[in-house]
Enzyme design. Sequence first.
Site, PDB file in Angstrom:
ATOM      1  N   GLU A 185      31.859 -27.977 -77.538  1.00 18.84           N
ATOM      2  CA  GLU A 185      32.462 -29.034 -76.714  1.00 18.84           C
ATOM      3  C   GLU A 185      31.975 -30.426 -77.120  1.00 18.84           C
ATOM      4  O   GLU A 185      31.348 -31.141 -76.325  1.00 18.84           O
ATOM      5  CB  GLU A 185      32.200 -28.767 -75.231  1.00 18.84           C
ATOM      6  CG  GLU A 185      32.861 -27.485 -74.747  1.00 18.84           C
ATOM      7  CD  GLU A 185      32.815 -27.312 -73.231  1.00 18.84           C
ATOM      8  OE1 GLU A 185      31.907 -27.881 -72.602  1.00 18.84           O
ATOM      9  OE2 GLU A 185      33.684 -26.614 -72.697  1.00 18.84           O
ATOM     10  N   GLU A 219      36.855 -20.143 -74.273  1.00 18.82           N
ATOM     11  CA  GLU A 219      36.180 -19.837 -73.013  1.00 18.82           C
ATOM     12  C   GLU A 219      37.242 -19.812 -71.923  1.00 18.82           C
ATOM     13  O   GLU A 219      37.745 -20.858 -71.517  1.00 18.82           O
ATOM     14  CB  GLU A 219      35.138 -20.917 -72.667  1.00 18.82           C
ATOM     15  CG  GLU A 219      33.979 -20.979 -73.627  1.00 18.82           C
ATOM     16  CD  GLU A 219      32.946 -22.042 -73.261  1.00 18.82           C
ATOM     17  OE1 GLU A 219      32.931 -22.502 -72.098  1.00 18.82           O
ATOM     18  OE2 GLU A 219      32.169 -22.431 -74.145  1.00 18.82           O
TER      19      GLU A 219
END
Length: 728
Positions: free
Chosen positions: A196, A352
């Site tokens: 991220e 995810e």
Amino acid sequence: MSQNINLTEPIMIGPRVLCLTAVVWFWAATTPFIYAQGKSASKPFDLIEWNGGKLIYGVDYYPEHWDESQWEKDAAMMQAAGFNFVRLAEFAWVKMEPAEGKFDFTWLDRALKVLNAHGIKAVLGTPTASPPAWLYAKYPDIAAMDERGIRYRYGSRRNYCLHSPNFISATRRIVTAMAEHYKEHPGALGWQIDNELGNPQCYDSYCLSAFQRWCRAKYTTLDTLNKSWGTIFWGHTYHAWSEIPLTWNTLFNTHNPSLALDHRRFNSEAMRDYLKLQVDILRRIAPKQAITHNDMGMYNGVDYYQLNEPLDFVAWDNYPMFGEDYAHYFGPGLAHDLMRGSKNNQNFMVMEQEGGLPGWSTFRGRQAAPGLYRAWAFQALAHGADGVCYFRWRTSRFGTEQYWQGILDQDSFPNARYQSVSQTGKEFAQLADLLKGSKVVSSVALLVSPDSRWGFEIQPLVKDFNYNRQLGLYYAAFRRAGVNVDVVFPQSDFSGYKTIVAPSLFIVDKTLVEKLTNFVKAGGTLVLSYRSGVKDENNIVTDQTLPGPLAALAGIAIHDFDPHTNQQQEVADLEGERHPARVWFDILDLTSGEGKSRALATYANGYYAGKPAVSIHTNGKGHVLYVGTEFLKPNFYSKLVSWLDGKLAEFGYGSTRIGKKLVAEPPPEGVEVAMREKGEKEIYFLINYTENAQTVSMGRSLRNALTGNTEPAKVEIPMFDVKILMVP
Ligand code: GAL
């Protein structure tokens, strides 16, 4: 973690920052696992091919968190659930490099062996999001500095400086060692870079000099920079490159908006360059393996179109319940479509997918019904994903994320979530051949402009302004009508769309104006909304009559506007219906602009009652609608879609089209319909996010891809259930 959209409330950027942190790489397969670097646009990366002909179905797994005696049991349970994929190691730097230059991959080799023996392959995370304590102790300058000039202390994660030479060399060392070790590993399919990418912004002297160099490369002379930024204002003229500041702490926290926009671009490019540094190492050493990164959907810290360019495919992290009501499937839907659009609509995967209730120090949101974990996996497929990987296999017993549930809880009991994802695993296995080579095709696109989003972040107009909310309002209206929607960026190809909606296109450059003009003249419909064409690429207000360089295209002039505070405003549309309006009121002048435009709605209150709020202008073979305000309720937006879908022609305003509708009648609230195409084949996904059975009118009977049965034209979908239908 994604930021999904609540259609009525502003999006909270804060918690994301606080707590969580094309041109394409093509598959050139002559053998299944050979990938070649290249920029030819001939063949997009095929994730199903890459995964040996299976849809990717997996979990994020942290073997280093559990006793080794648990690994075999875990792998067996994963296999039983139909999982064929794991992501590993993205926070395990200290375990792989316990001391500088000393590497230990033995534990990861053993974990991979156990997993591979159960038919499970892996993507390995380069662990740079969480550098080891020894690295901070030895090189304190790897820590990022906040805007007050204070270095973050060790702890948490992602708190590194992207321009620290010590951090760059540590990155090279660990990525090189991992690549060398796993380059030929048959059970390692590829790489996820870092985790991220996005924050923090660092304000230390490395980043300051890097920004000054960036400015010099962009503007060449200080004179050009001073003019481009309008630095004569408040006498901020620079006489040396070394005088240029970052957007650090100032009194009233204010900065020159042009500098602030360039600083955001600089930070976004720095993330891309850091990712590229890792990509280059991996490409050189491990050319057979594919590379991705886990993006964050609606997150605005990076320009994903740029970031994703060096990758083979896009992956992203999707947490639909993060502050959301599960029936609001539009938020994750838009984020999926934006992610797909960030790499020219190539299929992607979810790295995810929410696998349980989120929470760090407190639980966030409420518990999702077990069926939703299956529904969300199918939603990803419906929007062009070729794989879904849940975060995480089992909830941690320790550390910050003890409240962030995985599929299993700490006790490993095969709970209802496990049962639900196990059903999904069987269905994914059934659908791989059907979905291989299929993709989402849309005739409507939403234009997302990273520059405009940043421009509004820097100067948000009014308190209530929210760029993403507007994207959501238009997006949801098309989806409610049963229409697929793409997301395009300024660099995307606009041809092929019937309608492009560009909400609040605040910052435009010549190239974008030309592209939009060509799109309209060739017969496209462009929908613009308030505060479009206000600023140039330097974040400086145009001296043309608004909407500036878009005025001729829209056929209007704006000489007056009214920001919303506590006044009540309503808009009356051409059918006589009134809609409460909010945020901003552009008062459209149809007479002093290019002319030929007509009003579709007018303001109802105040000194400008009766003046146009929404206009249409025919330009070449196409049309431009300008929506001068924002509406409180979804109703206006649904109406706009019906206008665009033929009604405007009925009213005598010229022919606009939105393209294929997937349903005979709009689906009931809480039910989503989306479609993928494969040649002549149409594959429909009907997803019921509600607690009740629902019926969708498809207008014809279709074959159920999972059961083989024929479903009637009115298809019943049980609560939280999914139907995949196809023609022929
Ligand atoms: C994501 C992150 C994961 C995990 C998860 C739950 O943003 O990538 O590593 O932290 O959130 O907090």
